[in-house]
Design a protein around this motif. Structure first.
Motif, mmCIF file in Angstrom:
data_model
loop_
_atom_site.group_PDB
_atom_site.id
_atom_site.type_symbol
_atom_site.label_atom_id
_atom_site.label_comp_id
_atom_site.label_asym_id
_atom_site.label_seq_id
_atom_site.Cartn_x
_atom_site.Cartn_y
_atom_site.Cartn_z
ATOM 1 N N VAL A 133 -22.802 -16.881 -40.256
ATOM 2 C CA VAL A 133 -23.060 -17.261 -41.719
ATOM 3 C C VAL A 133 -23.988 -18.366 -41.483
ATOM 4 O O VAL A 133 -24.396 -19.185 -40.669
ATOM 5 C CB VAL A 133 -21.783 -17.717 -42.208
ATOM 6 C CG1 VAL A 133 -20.783 -16.664 -42.215
ATOM 7 C CG2 VAL A 133 -21.082 -18.888 -41.495
ATOM 8 N N ASP A 134 -24.713 -18.770 -42.598
ATOM 9 C CA ASP A 134 -25.728 -19.638 -42.993
ATOM 10 C C ASP A 134 -25.018 -20.845 -43.716
ATOM 11 O O ASP A 134 -24.709 -21.051 -44.819
ATOM 12 C CB ASP A 134 -26.696 -19.037 -43.697
ATOM 13 C CG ASP A 134 -27.835 -20.247 -43.904
ATOM 14 O OD1 ASP A 134 -27.646 -21.523 -43.580
ATOM 15 O OD2 ASP A 134 -28.990 -19.868 -44.275
ATOM 16 N N PRO A 135 -24.743 -21.967 -43.022
ATOM 17 C CA PRO A 135 -24.075 -23.072 -43.567
ATOM 18 C C PRO A 135 -24.750 -23.709 -44.706
ATOM 19 O O PRO A 135 -24.180 -24.498 -45.514
ATOM 20 C CB PRO A 135 -23.740 -24.066 -42.567
ATOM 21 C CG PRO A 135 -24.891 -23.832 -41.400
ATOM 22 C CD PRO A 135 -25.000 -22.394 -41.584
ATOM 23 N N SER A 136 -25.943 -23.789 -44.900
ATOM 24 C CA SER A 136 -26.718 -24.129 -45.917
ATOM 25 C C SER A 136 -26.285 -23.643 -47.370
ATOM 26 O O SER A 136 -26.548 -24.376 -48.396
ATOM 27 C CB SER A 136 -28.158 -23.864 -45.580
ATOM 28 O OG SER A 136 -28.478 -22.364 -46.026
ATOM 29 N N PHE A 137 -25.501 -22.561 -47.431
ATOM 30 C CA PHE A 137 -25.106 -22.032 -48.544
ATOM 31 C C PHE A 137 -23.736 -22.629 -49.171
ATOM 32 O O PHE A 137 -23.204 -22.229 -49.998
ATOM 33 C CB PHE A 137 -24.815 -20.263 -48.685
ATOM 34 C CG PHE A 137 -26.264 -19.748 -48.552
ATOM 35 C CD1 PHE A 137 -26.947 -19.638 -49.669
ATOM 36 C CD2 PHE A 137 -26.907 -19.171 -47.358
ATOM 37 C CE1 PHE A 137 -28.230 -18.949 -49.985
ATOM 38 C CE2 PHE A 137 -28.131 -18.603 -47.354
ATOM 39 C CZ PHE A 137 -28.991 -18.530 -48.825
ATOM 40 N N ALA A 138 -23.147 -23.425 -48.180
ATOM 41 C CA ALA A 138 -21.578 -23.776 -48.346
ATOM 42 C C ALA A 138 -21.898 -25.056 -49.242
ATOM 43 O O ALA A 138 -22.740 -25.818 -49.421
ATOM 44 C CB ALA A 138 -21.084 -24.390 -46.989
ATOM 45 N N THR A 139 -20.804 -25.170 -50.096
ATOM 46 C CA THR A 139 -20.596 -26.513 -50.880
ATOM 47 C C THR A 139 -20.365 -27.690 -49.976
ATOM 48 O O THR A 139 -19.914 -27.520 -48.986
ATOM 49 C CB THR A 139 -19.462 -26.128 -51.805
ATOM 50 O OG1 THR A 139 -19.185 -27.721 -52.540
ATOM 51 C CG2 THR A 139 -18.163 -25.968 -50.888
ATOM 52 N N PRO A 140 -20.699 -28.804 -50.496
ATOM 53 C CA PRO A 140 -20.852 -29.946 -49.447
ATOM 54 C C PRO A 140 -19.384 -30.484 -49.390
ATOM 55 O O PRO A 140 -19.320 -31.222 -48.594
ATOM 56 C CB PRO A 140 -21.541 -30.966 -50.192
ATOM 57 C CG PRO A 140 -21.682 -30.592 -51.665
ATOM 58 C CD PRO A 140 -21.777 -29.164 -51.541
ATOM 59 N N HIS A 141 -18.481 -29.782 -50.343
ATOM 60 C CA HIS A 141 -17.020 -30.472 -49.945
ATOM 61 C C HIS A 141 -16.174 -29.210 -49.298
ATOM 62 O O HIS A 141 -15.122 -29.460 -49.140
ATOM 63 C CB HIS A 141 -16.583 -30.190 -51.505
ATOM 64 C CG HIS A 141 -17.407 -31.179 -52.488
ATOM 65 N ND1 HIS A 141 -17.271 -32.626 -52.309
ATOM 66 C CD2 HIS A 141 -18.064 -30.853 -53.606
ATOM 67 C CE1 HIS A 141 -18.261 -32.973 -53.485
ATOM 68 N NE2 HIS A 141 -18.609 -31.873 -53.993
ATOM 69 N N VAL A 142 -16.839 -28.358 -48.635
ATOM 70 C CA VAL A 142 -16.188 -27.537 -47.985
ATOM 71 C C VAL A 142 -15.044 -28.108 -46.742
ATOM 72 O O VAL A 142 -14.105 -27.503 -46.288
ATOM 73 C CB VAL A 142 -17.139 -26.371 -47.181
ATOM 74 C CG1 VAL A 142 -17.790 -27.077 -46.048
ATOM 75 C CG2 VAL A 142 -16.361 -25.043 -46.760
#
Length: 426
Positions: A133-142
């Motif tokens: 997965v590409d972490p750049s698509f994650a919310t900063p609160h993950v």
């Protein structure tokens, strides 16, 4: 070690529950025997074995959170914050200065941020298409969604509590055990006030699938309002729920000095593990009985002092028989003379949260002198032979109440609430 001189009382209650947002609507729902179970709306559950749950009609913005707070927190924390706000208002406490240093946090949860974690994985993997997965698509609160400790940290910040903080995750007994931990913190002198309780938001595809696999959930999809039937001959399993109950637990003399309204004393708590099976229970109820016996001992009560039992009452075949036997084992013939009811019939089983919701319900029942009914009890199982107050609430004066819980992994817990001035307790 805990000291007998320091006692803990409930001075504030806040609730987010299926069918009821707020303490007073919650009590009205329970008193009237209203069921909040329905076909799942949170996601498409058509392919699941069980398609029924007890959902909260919960909007974080409408219930006082800012848009930023709603974005930053998983549903489990959102509900806990709203419940905590109500509990703090109810208590009349302002937590600042020296009191902040003497205020702690103890909150329970079984599955934490599962709902948002599942949603984030779906986004990051593009619906499961990509293994990497590409972490750049994650919310900063993950990161906060992932860590169960963020629940206690968020509640502590909300309340301004600078004392001890902990998350208790003992499966379905988390909501009882978190309050038991808070009781111990006050008895030991570690805190004068504890913001305690539990929250869980397990209604998600992955959680429902887990319960489908072990066939623990009810298959009454055609009658969702009566799908959960504790102690009924025709019960087919539990119904998942969600919600939060936060309690303000306060050292008794501290509460008395400021003239606080006191709902009840948390007089004793005990927990055991049966070391037997992940989901199985022995028919004799010995382990739960041992927890009950120890909780009564800590509360300095005899079995005959108990006026009411709040059952775990999940609606599974083995659990209802198990705890019926446990209560009879601990209370003897007295078990036949007092009511014992199960509110999961109305609000479902919210896993880690349910124990605290049931403690809140018991405190309100004591205050109102009314025993809540067991809804959907149409034909009592002969193997469950106690007084389960079918379908209609009953006036009943209560000075001492026992609430019990049972959780996967073998957890068995019991907690006793009493009137603060109960004779024989000093």
């Amino acid at each position: 070690m805990p000291t007998i001189d320091r006692r803990a009382v409930i001075t504030g209650i806040g609730v987010v529950a299926p069918g009821a947002i707020g303490r007073d609507p919650f009590w009205t729902l329970l008193r009237n025997g209203v069921t909040a179970t329905r076909i799942i709306t949170a996601f498409d559950a058509d392919r699941h074995r069980c398609r029924v749950a007890a959902e909260c009609d919960f909007d974080p913005i409408a219930n006082g959170l800012t848009h930023r707070e709603a974005r930053a927190h998983d549903r489990v924390t959102q509900m806990a914050l709203v419940a905590a706000d109500e509990a703090l208002r109810d208590s009349g406490l302002t937590i600042d200065g020296e009191l902040a240093e003497r205020t702690g946090t103890a909150v329970g949860s079984a599955v934490g941020g599962t709902t948002t974690m599942e949603r984030e994985y779906t986004v990051l993997s593009d619906g499961g298409e990509h293994w990497v997965v590409d972490p750049s698509f994650a919310t900063p609160h993950v990161h906060d969604y992932f860590l169960p400790s963020s629940l206690a940290a968020s509640l502590a910040r909300r309340a301004g509590a600078l004392g001890p903080a902990a998350v208790i995750s003992n499966g379905c007994t988390s909501g009882i055990d978190s309050v038991g931990y808070a009781l111990e913190m006050i008895q030991r002198g570690e805190a004068d006030v504890m913001v305690t309780g539990a929250s869980d938001a397990p209604i998600s595809p992955i959680t429902l699938t887990c319960f489908d696999v072990i066939k623990a959930t009810s298959i009454r999809n055609d009658t969702p309002e009566s799908a959960c039937r504790p102690f009924d001959r025709n019960r087919t399993g539990l119904i998942l729920g969600e919600g939060s109950a936060i309690l303000i637990l306060e050292e008794a003399e501290h509460a008395r000095r400021r003239g606080a309204h006191i709902y009840a004393e948390v007089a004793g708590h005990a927990t055991r593990c049966n070391a037997f099976h992940m989901t199985g229970l022995s028919a004799q109820g010995a382990e739960m009985s041992e927890a009950i016996d120890h909780a009564l001992s800590k509360a300095r009560l005899n079995p005959t002092d108990i006026d009411y039992v709040n059952a775990h009452g999940s609606g599974t075949k083995q659990n209802d028989k198990h705890e019926t036997e446990a209560v009879k084992r601990s209370l003897g013939e007295h078990a036949y003379r007092i009511p014992m009811t199960g509110i999961k019939s109305m609000i479902g089983h919210s896993l880690g949260a349910i124990g605290s919701l049931e403690i809140a319900a018991c405190a309100l029942a004591m205050q109102n002198k009314v025993v809540m009914p067991t809804a959907n009890l149409f034909e009592q199982d002969p193997d469950c032979d106690l007084d389960y107050v079918p379908n209609i609430a009953r006036d009943h004066d209560m000075k001492a109440v026992l609430t019990v819980g049972s959780g996967f992994g073998g957890f068995q817990s019991a907690l006793v609430l009493t009137d603060l001035e109960l004779a024989g307790r000093g």
